[in-house]
Enzyme design. Structure first.
Site, PDB file in Angstrom:
ATOM      1  N   THR A 321      16.623  10.245   9.876  1.00 15.10           N
ATOM      2  CA  THR A 321      17.671  11.179  10.269  1.00 15.10           C
ATOM      3  C   THR A 321      17.020  12.433  10.837  1.00 15.10           C
ATOM      4  OG1 THR A 321      19.584  12.475   9.511  1.00 15.10           O
ATOM      5  CG2 THR A 321      17.817  12.125   7.914  1.00 15.10           C
ATOM      6  N   HIS A 373      12.779   7.145  -7.223  1.00 14.41           N
ATOM      7  CA  HIS A 373      11.592   7.195  -8.066  1.00 14.41           C
ATOM      8  C   HIS A 373      11.518   5.997  -9.012  1.00 14.41           C
ATOM      9  CE1 HIS A 373       8.043   8.994  -9.416  1.00 14.41           C
ATOM     10  NE2 HIS A 373       8.448  10.244  -9.634  1.00 14.41           N
TER      11      HIS A 373
END
Length: 402
Positions: A321, A373
């Site tokens: 993006t 994560h």
């Protein structure tokens, strides 16, 4: 009279239903084969439904209705080329009643051309009485009345439009129904926030080498290939190289499994008037710089014109993006599920940097990698960004694969 059904197109498995957004015709209107009749909006795209045959339209699913795949939207009653004659027959009763109220009892006093105009414009008894005595009506009288009526309608419309505009400007609030795309974006963003252990890591990159390349070869590139040499082709190439070196970033979690993708389908975030969409560059690792620039241009135009189809949006392993085109200096982009990471590019700004113990003014850009994560550790995320930084700051490495 035979008829043909207008059905909702097949929706993909990932799309449960759709909303009827706009009908371009009304019930009773004459329509032509392949003419676009209605637009329906899914969570991802707007689909245009054409007329299956020529005929008269009957609408069943109104604007705002929620519809399923293959559900009935309307029906087309098939007709031939004598539509007007059928309208005339439909209006015979009106003409007959007006004739009875007139001093002239014989409805044949109306000429065929006058009858045709009355039928075409569905003039009521009151309309015809305003024009004059039925036995003395001419085609010119009816046309004059229709012209005057049209002017009055336009004037009333302009007055109403002006008043509504004033009212809107004076209003402190405006309530607009949220589009399905905007709802879906909201759902997916909340899903990403609630189902991933999302973390963002940053780095910065010197854009001078790429700017010099574009300055030196940009004009020749455009003349030869018919498309501009932008920054996105460099970003995509650098991302693919980084994904090859850190396959965890190109993976996704499926229940208790980690799915490693051995292909490179890159989603490119594109802002439209309806919201953010992410069309996919499939097998982007096989693309040249020219291919990437052409494909991104094609997808951007389709997104702007709401012409993207489901295949353009399905899939994608990693998203890029570029908030820099809107002036963003730094951001923490949100992961696009079920992907595990997204790269945010930002504005290029001249900043003082220390190079070989000397301060130089360089065009710098922040990179932001948001990642899950649960799957990607700090070592992989930081290493991934460093590879991108190295490739952009020394773009020859993209050609030499080093």
């Amino acid at each position: 009279m035979s008829s043909v059904e207008i059905l909702v197109p097949d929706l993909p498995e990932s799309v449960a239903d759709a909303t009827v957004v706009t009908w371009h015709k009304k019930t009773g209107d004459d329509i032509h084969r392949d003419e676009i009749l209605v637009e329906i909006e899914t969570d991802k795209v707007i689909l245009e439904v054409p007329a299956p045959e020529s005929g008269i339209l009957e609408i069943f699913a109104k604007e705002g209705a929620i519809v399923l795949s293959k559900q009935l939207l309307g029906r087309v009653s098939l007709i031939d080329d004598i539509n007007v004659s059928k309208k005339i027959t439909k209006n015979q009763k009106i003409i007959s009643e007006i004739s009875k109220c007139s001093e002239h009892k014989n409805e044949d006093l109306l000429s065929p051309s006058s009858r045709r105009l009355i039928a075409e414009y569905n003039l009521s008894k009151e309309d015809i009485k305003k024009i004059g005595i039925i036995g003395k009506l001419t085609r010119e009288d009816i046309e004059k009345y229709l012209n005057n009526k049209d002017l009055v309608c336009k004037s009333e419309f302009l007055e109403q439009n002006t008043e509504s505009t004033k009212s809107l400007l004076q209003s402190k609030e405006q309530r607009v129904v949220m589009t399905r795309l905007r709802k879906r974006i909201s759902e997916r963003m909340l899903e990403a926030k609630n189902t991933t252990a999302m973390l963002t890591t940053f780095n910065e990159v010197n854009m001078l080498p790429i700017k010099e390349l574009r300055s030196k070869y940009g004009e020749m590139f455009e003349k030869r290939h018919g498309v501009r040499l932008g920054f996105m082709s460099f970003y995509v190439k650098a991302v693919i190289e980084a994904l090859k070196r850190y396959p965890e970033v190109n993976a996704s979690i499926d229940c208790d499994d980690i799915v490693y993708h051995n292909y490179f389908d890159i989603s490119i975030a594109v802002s439209t008037s309806r919201g953010l969409v992410t069309p996919v560059l499939r097998k982007a690792d096989s693309f040249s710089f020219v291919d990437i620039e052409k494909k991104i241009k094609e997808l951007s135009i389709k997104a702007r014109d709401s012409k993207l189809n489901i295949d353009d949006l399905n899939g994608g392993n990693f998203t890029i993006t570029n908030g820099g085109i809107f002036g963003s200096l730094m951001s923490t982009p949100i992961i696009n599920p079920p992907q595990s990471a997204i790269l945010g590019m930002h504005s290029i700004k001249d900043r003082p940097m220390v190079v070989n113990n000397r301060i130089e003014i360089l065009p710098m850009m922040y990179l932001a990698l948001s990642y899950d994560h649960c799957l990607i550790d700090g070592r992989e995320s930081v290493g991934f960004l460093i590879v991108i930084k190295e490739m952009i700051e020394d773009p020859i490495r993209l050609l030499l694969d080093v």
